[in-house]
Design an enzyme around this catalytic site. Structure first.
Site, PDB file in Angstrom:
ATOM      1  N   ASP A  29       0.664  -1.114   0.040  1.00  0.00           N
ATOM      2  CA  ASP A  29      -0.012   0.028   0.026  1.00  0.00           C
ATOM      3  C   ASP A  29       0.802   1.393  -0.077  1.00  0.00           C
ATOM      4  O   ASP A  29       0.573   2.330  -0.914  1.00  0.00           O
ATOM      5  CB  ASP A  29      -0.782   0.122   1.094  1.00  0.00           C
ATOM      6  CG  ASP A  29      -1.757   1.179   1.213  1.00  0.00           C
ATOM      7  OD1 ASP A  29      -2.678   1.467   0.389  1.00  0.00           O
ATOM      8  OD2 ASP A  29      -1.614   1.932   2.332  1.00  0.00           O
ATOM      9  N   GLU A 100      -1.916  -5.431  -3.406  1.00  0.00           N
ATOM     10  CA  GLU A 100      -0.846  -4.544  -2.771  1.00  0.00           C
ATOM     11  C   GLU A 100       0.162  -5.543  -2.097  1.00  0.00           C
ATOM     12  O   GLU A 100       1.572  -5.116  -2.055  1.00  0.00           O
ATOM     13  CB  GLU A 100      -1.712  -4.029  -1.533  1.00  0.00           C
ATOM     14  CG  GLU A 100      -2.600  -2.848  -1.933  1.00  0.00           C
ATOM     15  CD  GLU A 100      -3.424  -2.348  -0.794  1.00  0.00           C
ATOM     16  OE1 GLU A 100      -3.741  -1.153  -1.030  1.00  0.00           O
ATOM     17  OE2 GLU A 100      -3.767  -3.006   0.034  1.00  0.00           O
TER      18      GLU A 100
END
Length: 161
Positions: A29, A100
């Site tokens: 992320d 992610e």
């Protein structure tokens, strides 16, 4: 090629194992946010911080990341517990989280530049992401009346005026 242990961990959901992708997801992320921020800073020099934040939010949204995961059929490779097999509403989020985690794994196995290149490749290859970026940018600029948006090859919105 990603280290096999990183890849397995990136594809393993917490419903399956305690040795799962959550920490890689956290890292991925951050890498995705930085990669997109860097791309926007370098390519949209006329935009202020607020506009850059709006664009970045569109690029890194859960919907976008889930769609990117779906584009590469990442769901086929996920290692999940049976408890999730009938929960369609949660799967989309899980796919984006796995995307992610894979970016986090690439970062650990390679470096930021490699991970950022992968992120931008997938974002630039997804026509809906490009279209959404163009639409948001066009709306923002039309509201201000300060500039005109033109489409430059390859499908990158450019501000003029």
């Amino acid at each position: 090629m990603i280290n096999q242990s990183y890849l397995t961990k990136a594809l393993t959901h917490s419903s399956k194992s305690k040795d799962n992708n959550e920490r890689l997801e956290y890292l991925g992320d951050a890498v995705i946010n930085l990669a997109v921020s860097e791309h926007l800073i370098k390519n949209f020099s006329d935009l202020d911080e607020g506009s850059l934040s709006i664009l970045r939010a569109k690029f890194v949204s859960r919907d976008t990341l889930s769609r990117l995961a779906s584009n590469i059929e990442l769901e086929s490779y996920l290692i999940m517990g049976k408890s999730l097999s009938n929960q369609e509403n949660k799967k989309s989020s899980i796919f984006g989280n796995a995307f992610e985690a894979i970016i986090g794994a690439i970062y650990l196995d390679e470096n930021f530049d490699k991970a950022a290149t992968v992120v931008m490749f997938f974002l630039e290859e997804d026509p809906r992401t490009i279209w959404r970026l163009f639409k948001v940018l066009a709306e923002k600029i039309n509201d201000s009346g300060l500039a005109t948006v033109v489409l430059a090859a390859p499908f990158i919105p450019t501000i003029v005026g």
